[in-house]
Scaffold this active site. Sequence first.
Site, PDB file in Angstrom:
ATOM      1  N   CYS A  21      -4.460  -6.685  15.027  1.00 32.91           N
ATOM      2  CA  CYS A  21      -5.698  -6.302  14.364  1.00 32.91           C
ATOM      3  C   CYS A  21      -6.820  -6.027  15.369  1.00 32.91           C
ATOM      4  O   CYS A  21      -6.728  -5.090  16.148  1.00 32.91           O
ATOM      5  CB  CYS A  21      -6.085  -7.362  13.338  1.00 32.91           C
ATOM      6  SG  CYS A  21      -7.144  -6.766  12.013  1.00 32.91           S
ATOM      7  N   HIS A  22      -7.868  -6.839  15.412  1.00 31.03           N
ATOM      8  CA  HIS A  22      -8.990  -6.643  16.332  1.00 31.03           C
ATOM      9  C   HIS A  22      -8.769  -7.305  17.687  1.00 31.03           C
ATOM     10  O   HIS A  22      -9.579  -7.131  18.599  1.00 31.03           O
ATOM     11  CB  HIS A  22     -10.285  -7.190  15.712  1.00 31.03           C
ATOM     12  CG  HIS A  22     -10.809  -6.381  14.578  1.00 31.03           C
ATOM     13  ND1 HIS A  22     -10.298  -6.489  13.299  1.00 31.03           N
ATOM     14  CD2 HIS A  22     -11.788  -5.450  14.523  1.00 31.03           C
ATOM     15  CE1 HIS A  22     -10.945  -5.653  12.501  1.00 31.03           C
ATOM     16  NE2 HIS A  22     -11.852  -5.010  13.211  1.00 31.03           N
ATOM     17  N   ALA A  23      -7.687  -8.065  17.849  1.00 28.61           N
ATOM     18  CA  ALA A  23      -7.437  -8.809  19.094  1.00 28.61           C
ATOM     19  C   ALA A  23      -7.391  -7.939  20.353  1.00 28.61           C
ATOM     20  O   ALA A  23      -7.753  -8.426  21.426  1.00 28.61           O
ATOM     21  CB  ALA A  23      -6.146  -9.625  18.971  1.00 28.61           C
ATOM     22  N   PRO A  24      -6.977  -6.677  20.294  1.00 27.41           N
ATOM     23  CA  PRO A  24      -6.984  -5.877  21.517  1.00 27.41           C
ATOM     24  C   PRO A  24      -8.348  -5.720  22.186  1.00 27.41           C
ATOM     25  O   PRO A  24      -8.423  -5.320  23.338  1.00 27.41           O
ATOM     26  CB  PRO A  24      -6.395  -4.532  21.076  1.00 27.41           C
ATOM     27  CG  PRO A  24      -5.423  -4.923  20.008  1.00 27.41           C
ATOM     28  CD  PRO A  24      -6.180  -5.996  19.243  1.00 27.41           C
ATOM     29  N   TRP A  25      -9.446  -6.060  21.498  1.00 26.80           N
ATOM     30  CA  TRP A  25     -10.739  -6.056  22.175  1.00 26.80           C
ATOM     31  C   TRP A  25     -10.707  -6.979  23.394  1.00 26.80           C
ATOM     32  O   TRP A  25     -11.289  -6.665  24.427  1.00 26.80           O
ATOM     33  CB  TRP A  25     -11.841  -6.532  21.235  1.00 26.80           C
ATOM     34  CG  TRP A  25     -12.557  -5.440  20.505  1.00 26.80           C
ATOM     35  CD1 TRP A  25     -12.674  -4.135  20.876  1.00 26.80           C
ATOM     36  CD2 TRP A  25     -13.285  -5.583  19.296  1.00 26.80           C
ATOM     37  NE1 TRP A  25     -13.433  -3.447  19.947  1.00 26.80           N
ATOM     38  CE2 TRP A  25     -13.818  -4.317  18.972  1.00 26.80           C
ATOM     39  CE3 TRP A  25     -13.535  -6.653  18.450  1.00 26.80           C
ATOM     40  CZ2 TRP A  25     -14.589  -4.103  17.835  1.00 26.80           C
ATOM     41  CZ3 TRP A  25     -14.304  -6.443  17.318  1.00 26.80           C
ATOM     42  CH2 TRP A  25     -14.821  -5.179  17.022  1.00 26.80           C
TER      43      TRP A  25
END
Length: 183
Positions: free
Chosen positions: A106-110
């Site tokens: 989800c947003h973890a690749p930030w």
Amino acid sequence: MKVAFLVAPEGVEQIELTDPWQAVKDAGGTPELVSTKSGKIQAFDHLDRADTFPVDKAVADTSPEEYDGLVLPGGVANPDFLRLNGKAVAFVKGFFDAGKPVAAICHAPWTLVEADVVRGRTLTSWPSLRTDIRNAGGTWVDEQVHICDRGPATLVTSRKPGDLKAFNDAVVAEFAKAAAKSQ
């Protein structure tokens, strides 16, 4: 197979923590909750507070050498808090430097962008991260799960909670391969 789950003290999407955690346990692995602070973390169900979970280790008190792999659950706030913590970013980068698998949903690749580990890699995420990933030198794809083995560390990524079954299957398979190699 010992797996670190890195989360901020609050903001992690609960299902993106608990579902892969259970998959690691079901595969005979040992998950450990690592955070930027000791104590407990506050999980969320989208924007609503969910359960709290005890932290096993503070990121300052551990290192990638203790684990076979790393899981980065999402949630909008979670990776944003993590990418502002130098020790958390160094912890993530350490897995790549050591050639150990990392999984992010989800947003973890930030947090991966902040650790400067997406350059030359292909990954997926929540669609709003597409530009951030491209600006960091990665290639973004819209797939349920993507496994990138370019570089010394395998990277498993997924888009959203609806993709958790495929994500969990890929995490368990890739982390088990890495754990077997290290023995």
